[in-house]
Design a protein around this motif. Structure first.
Motif, short mmCIF file in Angstrom:
data_model
loop_
_atom_site.label_atom_id
_atom_site.label_comp_id
_atom_site.label_asym_id
_atom_site.label_seq_id
_atom_site.Cartn_x
_atom_site.Cartn_y
_atom_site.Cartn_z
N TYR A 99 0.82 -1.22 0.00
CA TYR A 99 0.00 0.00 0.00
C TYR A 99 0.86 1.27 0.00
CZ TYR A 99 -3.05 3.73 1.75
OH TYR A 99 -3.70 4.94 1.90
N LEU A 100 1.73 1.41 1.01
CA LEU A 100 2.51 2.65 1.13
C LEU A 100 3.45 2.83 -0.04
CD1 LEU A 100 3.36 2.72 4.96
CD2 LEU A 100 1.65 4.10 3.75
N GLU A 101 4.09 1.73 -0.45
CA GLU A 101 5.05 1.81 -1.56
C GLU A 101 4.36 2.30 -2.84
OE1 GLU A 101 7.71 -1.28 -4.26
OE2 GLU A 101 7.06 -1.93 -2.26
N LYS A 102 3.21 1.71 -3.16
CA LYS A 102 2.51 2.08 -4.40
C LYS A 102 1.90 3.48 -4.32
CE LYS A 102 1.47 -2.23 -6.72
NZ LYS A 102 0.46 -3.27 -7.03
N GLN A 103 1.34 3.83 -3.17
CA GLN A 103 0.74 5.15 -3.02
C GLN A 103 1.81 6.24 -3.16
OE1 GLN A 103 -2.56 5.29 -3.34
NE2 GLN A 103 -3.29 5.78 -1.27
N LEU A 104 2.95 6.04 -2.50
CA LEU A 104 4.01 7.05 -2.54
C LEU A 104 4.58 7.19 -3.96
CD1 LEU A 104 5.72 9.07 -1.00
CD2 LEU A 104 7.32 7.24 -0.45
N PHE A 106 3.08 6.55 -6.74
CA PHE A 106 2.05 7.17 -7.57
C PHE A 106 2.01 8.68 -7.31
CE2 PHE A 106 -2.45 8.32 -8.33
CZ PHE A 106 -2.58 7.93 -9.66
N LEU A 107 2.05 9.06 -6.02
CA LEU A 107 2.03 10.48 -5.67
C LEU A 107 3.21 11.21 -6.30
CD1 LEU A 107 1.21 12.11 -2.28
CD2 LEU A 107 3.40 12.63 -3.33
N GLN A 108 4.38 10.61 -6.17
CA GLN A 108 5.58 11.27 -6.71
C GLN A 108 5.54 11.32 -8.23
OE1 GLN A 108 8.47 8.91 -4.54
NE2 GLN A 108 8.60 10.42 -2.88
N GLY A 109 5.03 10.24 -8.85
CA GLY A 109 4.93 10.20 -10.31
C GLY A 109 3.98 11.24 -10.87
N LYS A 110 2.92 11.56 -10.14
CA LYS A 110 1.94 12.55 -10.60
C LYS A 110 2.24 13.95 -10.06
CE LYS A 110 -0.83 9.79 -12.86
NZ LYS A 110 -0.77 9.87 -14.33
N ALA A 111 3.30 14.08 -9.27
CA ALA A 111 3.59 15.35 -8.60
C ALA A 111 2.32 15.85 -7.87
CB ALA A 111 4.10 16.41 -9.58
N ALA A 112 1.65 14.91 -7.23
CA ALA A 112 0.41 15.24 -6.52
C ALA A 112 0.72 15.62 -5.07
CB ALA A 112 -0.53 14.03 -6.55
N ASP A 113 -0.26 16.24 -4.42
CA ASP A 113 -0.14 16.54 -2.99
C ASP A 113 -0.77 15.44 -2.15
OD1 ASP A 113 1.06 19.20 -3.23
OD2 ASP A 113 -0.86 19.75 -4.14
N VAL A 115 -2.90 11.49 -2.70
CA VAL A 115 -3.42 10.45 -3.58
C VAL A 115 -4.42 9.58 -2.81
CG1 VAL A 115 -1.46 10.36 -5.15
CG2 VAL A 115 -1.45 8.91 -3.12
N VAL A 116 -5.37 9.07 -3.56
CA VAL A 116 -6.43 8.22 -3.02
C VAL A 116 -6.43 6.93 -3.83
CG1 VAL A 116 -8.89 8.07 -2.50
CG2 VAL A 116 -7.78 10.31 -2.67
N CYS A 117 -6.38 5.79 -3.16
CA CYS A 117 -6.47 4.54 -3.91
C CYS A 117 -7.90 4.01 -3.86
CB CYS A 117 -5.50 3.49 -3.37
SG CYS A 117 -5.98 2.82 -1.75
N ARG A 118 -8.19 3.02 -4.70
CA ARG A 118 -9.48 2.34 -4.62
C ARG A 118 -9.41 1.32 -3.48
NH1 ARG A 118 -10.37 -0.06 -10.31
NH2 ARG A 118 -12.61 -0.07 -9.89
N CYS A 150 -13.29 9.43 -1.40
CA CYS A 150 -12.06 9.26 -0.63
C CYS A 150 -12.36 8.74 0.76
CB CYS A 150 -11.35 10.60 -0.50
SG CYS A 150 -11.20 11.50 -2.06
N SER A 151 -12.02 7.49 1.02
CA SER A 151 -12.20 6.95 2.36
C SER A 151 -10.89 7.17 3.13
CB SER A 151 -12.53 5.47 2.26
OG SER A 151 -13.00 5.01 3.49
N THR A 152 -11.01 7.53 4.40
CA THR A 152 -9.84 7.93 5.19
C THR A 152 -8.65 7.00 5.03
OG1 THR A 152 -11.45 8.70 6.82
CG2 THR A 152 -9.15 8.71 7.49
N GLN A 153 -8.91 5.68 5.07
CA GLN A 153 -7.79 4.73 5.06
C GLN A 153 -7.21 4.49 3.66
OE1 GLN A 153 -11.04 4.49 5.25
NE2 GLN A 153 -11.48 2.70 6.48
N CYS A 154 -7.69 5.25 2.66
CA CYS A 154 -7.17 5.13 1.29
C CYS A 154 -6.43 6.40 0.86
CB CYS A 154 -8.32 4.84 0.33
SG CYS A 154 -9.16 3.28 0.66
N ILE A 155 -6.21 7.32 1.80
CA ILE A 155 -5.63 8.63 1.47
C ILE A 155 -4.20 8.73 1.98
CG2 ILE A 155 -5.86 11.13 1.81
CD1 ILE A 155 -8.81 10.64 2.57
N LEU A 156 -3.27 9.08 1.10
CA LEU A 156 -1.90 9.39 1.53
C LEU A 156 -1.54 10.77 0.97
CD1 LEU A 156 1.24 7.28 1.80
CD2 LEU A 156 1.34 9.21 0.23
#
Length: 294
Positions: A99-104, A106-113, A115-118, A150-156
């Motif tokens: 979870y953390l590895e993929k979310q981080l 993805f966030l860095q790849g999109k230059a996002a502030d 990210v929310v996963c499904r 966005c569910s709380t436990q899907c937000i990084l």
């Protein structure tokens, strides 16, 4: 190594067994550079003693002096956080190991502030993947006005974002929707299409209290009514909100139409006899497409 530090915040209250499962899913993460802050909202079931048994230096445990609700507990953990990024866990749910590895990534790849996963959402009537997007999508304020994605436990997200916009401790429910409606107006939010969390809708959870859902919806509608009723949007969005609030009111036998709520309702909401009967009103659109009793 040179990995970014992520702080994981878990508020908990009298959920000892479930909490230990959630913590395990955090400690098993492939992203190793993390701290796990458990904020005990004054549990009485021996949660503290159980956490002390967990032998991992990445765990930090703090107990609230009095029961204050999950949002206050999350904000307390946020104030203690040392990570550059923050992820939120709930003691009912657990994450896939990556979870953390993929979310981080993805966030860095999109230059996002943020990210929310499904998620794989488990309820009494079965499991479904939510939300039903199939590809990476920028999540805008407009999209969030239509649906809580966005569910709380899907937000990084970056710690700085949450220090700027924390959880509303007064929110009776829908605190994740409330947070993300504020965040999406100021920051870049992206939806990650991978389902990386298993979320269980507990029959005993706060979700089963319809009064809190109604209060949460009214609170959100009050905060965003100007945007919901903006002329360029037409009546569809406002109709959707008014229907959902009416349904929530019916579910708990509560009165929806207070004078205050009618004052901020759109102009096309017909006030029957004006102040004669605040409780039942008829909603109609300019196009007269539909005329539901609400």
């Amino acid at each position: 190594g040179g990995e970014s530090m992520i702080t994981v915040i878990i508020p908990t209250y009298n959920r000892k067994a479930l909490l230990l499962r959630a913590v395990e899913s955090v400690l098993r993460q492939t992203h190793r550079e993390l701290e796990c802050i458990i904020v005990d909202d004054a549990s009485t079931d021996g949660t503290g003693a159980a956490v002390q048994q967990l032998d991992d230096p990445r765990i930090r445990y703090v107990c609230m002096a009095q029961n204050s609700g999950a949002c206050a507990a999350r904000n307390h953990g946020l104030a203690m956080a040392r990570g550059e990024y923050i992820a939120w866990q709930d003691s009912d749910d657990f994450w896939h190991d990556d979870y953390l590895e993929k979310q981080l990534a993805f966030l860095q790849g999109k230059a996002a502030d943020v990210v929310v996963c499904r998620m794989n959402r488990h309820a009494e009537d079965g499991m479904r993947v939510f939300p039903d997007f199939g590809e990476p999508t920028r999540i805008t304020y407009d999209m969030l006005l239509r649906e809580s994605l966005c569910s709380t436990q899907c937000i990084l997200g970056r710690t700085a974002v949450y220090r700027d916009e924390g959880f509303d401790p007064e929110a009776p429910r829908l605190q994740d929707w409330d947070l993300m409606l504020r965040v999406a107006q100021k920051y870049r939010v992206w939806l990650q299409p991978d389902a990386l969390a298993e979320v269980y809708v507990q029959p005993d959870s706060i979700s089963s209290k319809p009064e809190k859902l109604l209060a949460g919806m009214i609170r959100l509608y009050r905060k965003h009514h100007a945007a919901i009723n903006a002329p360029h949007r037409g009546p569809a969005l406002a109709l959707q909100w008014l229907r959902q609030m009416t349904q929530a009111a019916d579910n708990c036998g509560a009165a929806l139409w207070t004078e205050e709520l009618l004052q901020i309702a759109p102009a096309w909401v017909y006030r029957r006899g004006q102040a004669a009967a605040w409780q039942r009103i008829v909603i109609h659109t300019a196009q007269n497409e539909e005329n539901p009793e609400m």
